[in-house]
Enzyme design. Structure first.
Site, mmCIF file in Angstrom:
data_model
loop_
_atom_site.group_PDB
_atom_site.id
_atom_site.type_symbol
_atom_site.label_atom_id
_atom_site.label_comp_id
_atom_site.label_asym_id
_atom_site.label_seq_id
_atom_site.Cartn_x
_atom_site.Cartn_y
_atom_site.Cartn_z
ATOM 1 N N GLU A 182 0.850 -1.194 0.000
ATOM 2 C CA GLU A 182 0.000 0.000 0.000
ATOM 3 C C GLU A 182 0.880 1.237 0.000
ATOM 4 O O GLU A 182 0.453 2.321 0.384
ATOM 5 C CB GLU A 182 -1.035 -0.012 1.121
ATOM 6 C CG GLU A 182 -0.538 -0.416 2.477
ATOM 7 C CD GLU A 182 -1.683 -0.534 3.476
ATOM 8 O OE1 GLU A 182 -2.461 0.419 3.605
ATOM 9 O OE2 GLU A 182 -1.780 -1.586 4.137
ATOM 10 N N CYS A 227 -3.714 -3.898 4.044
ATOM 11 C CA CYS A 227 -2.802 -4.916 4.581
ATOM 12 C C CYS A 227 -3.190 -6.350 4.216
ATOM 13 O O CYS A 227 -2.367 -7.252 4.354
ATOM 14 C CB CYS A 227 -2.727 -4.802 6.099
ATOM 15 S SG CYS A 227 -2.426 -3.130 6.664
ATOM 16 N N HIS A 233 -3.332 -10.107 11.748
ATOM 17 C CA HIS A 233 -2.691 -8.883 11.242
ATOM 18 C C HIS A 233 -2.349 -8.025 12.466
ATOM 19 O O HIS A 233 -3.191 -7.857 13.353
ATOM 20 C CB HIS A 233 -3.626 -8.123 10.304
ATOM 21 C CG HIS A 233 -3.163 -6.725 10.049
ATOM 22 N ND1 HIS A 233 -1.924 -6.460 9.507
ATOM 23 C CD2 HIS A 233 -3.724 -5.515 10.306
ATOM 24 C CE1 HIS A 233 -1.750 -5.148 9.420
ATOM 25 N NE2 HIS A 233 -2.836 -4.552 9.900
HETATM 26 N N1 CAA Z 1 0.485 2.593 30.479
HETATM 27 C C1 CAA Z 1 -0.141 1.513 29.931
HETATM 28 N N2 CAA Z 1 -1.049 1.629 28.914
HETATM 29 C C2 CAA Z 1 -1.331 2.844 28.462
HETATM 30 C C3 CAA Z 1 -0.730 4.011 28.984
HETATM 31 C C4 CAA Z 1 0.221 3.848 30.040
HETATM 32 N N3 CAA Z 1 0.842 4.882 30.589
HETATM 33 N N4 CAA Z 1 -1.203 5.089 28.321
HETATM 34 C C5 CAA Z 1 -2.094 4.615 27.422
HETATM 35 N N5 CAA Z 1 -2.174 3.269 27.505
HETATM 36 C C6 CAA Z 1 -2.972 2.364 26.693
HETATM 37 C C7 CAA Z 1 -4.388 2.858 26.448
HETATM 38 O O1 CAA Z 1 -5.254 2.537 27.515
HETATM 39 C C8 CAA Z 1 -4.715 2.129 25.149
HETATM 40 O O2 CAA Z 1 -5.044 0.787 25.429
HETATM 41 P P1 CAA Z 1 -6.569 0.264 25.297
HETATM 42 O O3 CAA Z 1 -7.004 0.556 23.894
HETATM 43 O O4 CAA Z 1 -6.472 -1.196 25.581
HETATM 44 O O5 CAA Z 1 -7.351 1.038 26.297
HETATM 45 C C9 CAA Z 1 -3.379 2.087 24.416
HETATM 46 O O6 CAA Z 1 -2.379 2.315 25.412
HETATM 47 C C10 CAA Z 1 -3.224 3.168 23.341
HETATM 48 O O7 CAA Z 1 -3.464 4.414 23.962
HETATM 49 P P2 CAA Z 1 -4.419 5.467 23.240
HETATM 50 O O8 CAA Z 1 -5.687 4.802 22.820
HETATM 51 O O9 CAA Z 1 -4.514 6.666 24.095
HETATM 52 O O10 CAA Z 1 -3.507 5.773 21.960
HETATM 53 P P3 CAA Z 1 -3.739 6.784 20.810
HETATM 54 O O11 CAA Z 1 -5.134 7.309 20.803
HETATM 55 O O12 CAA Z 1 -2.638 7.782 20.852
HETATM 56 O O13 CAA Z 1 -3.506 5.894 19.533
HETATM 57 C C11 CAA Z 1 -4.458 4.498 17.848
HETATM 58 C C12 CAA Z 1 -4.061 4.614 19.317
HETATM 59 C C13 CAA Z 1 -5.703 5.340 17.583
HETATM 60 C C14 CAA Z 1 -4.751 3.051 17.506
HETATM 61 C C15 CAA Z 1 -3.287 5.024 16.968
HETATM 62 O O14 CAA Z 1 -2.112 4.307 17.206
HETATM 63 C C16 CAA Z 1 -3.593 4.975 15.488
HETATM 64 O O15 CAA Z 1 -4.280 5.824 14.938
HETATM 65 N N6 CAA Z 1 -3.036 3.968 14.766
HETATM 66 C C17 CAA Z 1 -3.204 3.820 13.335
HETATM 67 C C18 CAA Z 1 -4.477 3.100 13.006
HETATM 68 C C19 CAA Z 1 -4.429 1.647 13.431
HETATM 69 O O16 CAA Z 1 -3.379 1.063 13.589
HETATM 70 N N7 CAA Z 1 -5.628 1.028 13.563
HETATM 71 C C20 CAA Z 1 -5.702 -0.382 13.883
HETATM 72 C C21 CAA Z 1 -6.858 -1.044 13.145
HETATM 73 S S1 CAA Z 1 -6.751 -0.703 11.394
HETATM 74 C C22 CAA Z 1 -5.576 -1.832 10.803
HETATM 75 O O17 CAA Z 1 -5.284 -2.798 11.438
HETATM 76 C C23 CAA Z 1 -4.948 -1.551 9.465
HETATM 77 C C24 CAA Z 1 -3.581 -0.999 9.653
HETATM 78 O O18 CAA Z 1 -2.613 -1.747 9.656
HETATM 79 C C25 CAA Z 1 -3.409 0.427 9.823
#
Ligand code: CAA
Length: 444
Positions: A83, A120, A243
């Site tokens: 991609e 993916c 994945h």
């Molecule tokens: N200690 C332990 N855990 C902590 C923590 C700390 N100090 N601070 C935060 N966390 C945890 C949170 O609780 C959360 O876990 P849960 O979901 O189990 O509650 C985790 O860490 C992540 O924290 P946030 O949700 O606050 O993180 P974020 O909002 O900054 O980002 C995300 C998370 C939205 C997935 C971001 O990484 C993102 O946008 N990623 C790209 C999209 C993606 O990967 N999507 C996945 C599905 S799509 C797919 O699979 C296709 C692909 O390859 C992209």
């Protein structure tokens, strides 16, 4: 029907590394545990200035061909799943074949080349295509080369920035494979979604939180589609590779998967004393109440010893490599399989003839779940991987260097810096041709 599947695999990581806890988290003013524990990632891999999807793919393919003693004549098909393509017309497989032709005596003019796109999940789709080609009897004794290669970069400051990665997985798809055969059963969950996309842009537009819900919804549909063809039971599978956008996502996918496939089985009965039976829709007044109960049940389930033992044995080993390289998009689920087989080998776990439930996913969105059978030659194949050396030898970026290398690979910037590493026995990006094509050379 002819048995077909993955005969050999090679993994190629980008030559640079960004440490998330030590280097990235402090700059973001975040607790390192958010990355290491929450997302489950310690480091991301990055391409050096002379690396891209072609060099990583070609380097993986060359090592695979050399190791298996193959010549271009032995390959009837080259499919690249990516991609991160930089050319809207000429497929990446032609660039990779061009690289390989520079180092082998013969050419790939006889080989059917293409590019597979569905985020993916495209790497798995390319395997399916190759297996179908072989089982249709069209391969004339030749094997297919499937290369999943991506630079999974996000815009600076995007929520996905911490999940970046870069690398390629090359797989040889052949009759009577040494690694795993692909069973005929496959299930799909597919819907028109706008959770993650790149409409004429390099970096993705992502609705991060929603993308996670879409991942789970499509996985669930794919699981139901498989169940329409055969029964599923958690103990039927030695390894369940998902994945891996980041390991934390797999934690959620695995809980949903286990709950789903243990429903109506002896495992649900066995757990009932501890956490009750699974909620059934007919026992609730509305769907929302049912969903809430299901979510509470899943939370309880993940606390049980039965679930934890299953997770530690079948899912945790799939995450070992990804934790140190981040998301490789099309390659991620294939890294997961390799990671688990590698760990099984080093723990002396015998996987001969064991089943894998491979759960692939691509945004946009589609999940595919299929079954594979581990072949007796798997240990020898996995022993040939040099992943440890590659991970160890990566150059560890400072945050400023990370910013520079991100700019080098950003099409909207014209940053030109010296590479951080010195290429050795590998294909490198070597500038631009007269029609805007990317040029490559092999460095001895
Ligand atoms: N200690 C332990 N855990 C902590 C923590 C700390 N100090 N601070 C935060 N966390 C945890 C949170 O609780 C959360 O876990 P849960 O979901 O189990 O509650 C985790 O860490 C992540 O924290 P946030 O949700 O606050 O993180 P974020 O909002 O900054 O980002 C995300 C998370 C939205 C997935 C971001 O990484 C993102 O946008 N990623 C790209 C999209 C993606 O990967 N999507 C996945 C599905 S799509 C797919 O699979 C296709 C692909 O390859 C992209």
């Amino acid at each position: 029907m002819t048995t077909a599947g993955i005969d050999a695999v090679e993994i190629r990581t980008g030559n640079l590394k960004l440490d998330l806890a030590e280097t990235f988290a402090p700059e973001k003013d975040e607790d390192p545990a958010k990355y290491t524990k929450g997302l489950g990632l310690h480091a991301s891999s990055f391409p050096d200035a002379y690396e891209d999807i072609v060099t990583m793919g070609a380097n993986a393919a060359k090592r695979l061909m050399d190791r298996k003693g193959l010549e271009p004549e032995d390959i009837g098909r080259i499919d690249v799943a990516t991609e991160s393509a930089f050319d809207h017309s000429k497929p990446v497989s032609t660039y990779i074949a061009g690289c390989l032709e520079d180092v082998y005596d013969d050419d790939f003019h006889h080989a059917n080349k293409g590019e597979r796109k569905f985020a993916c999940v495209a790497g798995t789709q390319a395997i399916d295509d190759a297996v179908n080609w072989i089982q249709a009897g069209k391969n004339r004794g030749r094997a297919a080369l499937v290369i999943a290669t991506d630079t999974a970069l996000y815009a600076r400051g995007d929520s996905g920035e911490a999940t970046q990665g870069a690398g390629a997985v090359a797989m040889l798809i052949d009759e009577d494979p040494d690694l795993v055969s692909v069973d005929p059963v496959q299930g799909f969950g597919s819907a028109d979604e706008t959770d993650f996309l790149k409409p004429n842009q390099q970096f993705p537009s992502v609705d991060g939180k929603r993308s996670m819900q879409v991942y789970l919804a499509r996985m669930r549909e794919a699981m139901m589609d498989v169940e329409s063809q055969r029964d599923l039971h958690p103990d039927d599978f030695a390894v369940v590779p998902f994945h891996i956008p980041f390991p934390g996502m797999v934690r959620k996918g695995a809980a949903l998967g286990f709950r789903h496939i243990s429903r109506g089985t002896d495992v649900e009965e066995e757990l009932a004393e501890e956490i009750g039976m699974q909620p059934r829709l007919e026992d609730f007044e509305d769907e929302e109440a049912y969903r809430d109960a299901l979510s509470a049940y899943t939370d309880d389930l993940t606390e049980t010893d039965r679930y934890r033992e299953w997770y530690d044995k079948t899912v945790e080993p799939t995450l070992g490599i990804s934790r140190y390289v981040g998301n490789w998009y099309t390659g991620s689920v294939h890294l997961a399989r390799a990671s688990a087989l590698r760990e099984a080998r080093s723990n002396g776990r015998n996987l001969d003839e064991q089943k894998l439930l491979v759960c692939s996913y691509g945004s946009g969105a589609q999940a595919e779940i299929h079954v594979e059978t581990v072949q007796p030659g798997w240990e020898e194949e996995i022993a040939a991987l040099n992943v440890e050396e590659q991970l160890r030898d990566r150059y560890d970026l400072t945050f400023e260097e990370y910013e520079q290398i991100h700019d080098v690979h950003n099409y909207d910037e014209s940053t030109d810096i010296d590479a951080f590493t010195t290429p050795e026995e590998e294909f490198v990006f070597d500038g631009w041709g007269r029609m805007g094509e990317r040029k490559y050379t092999y460095v001895e």
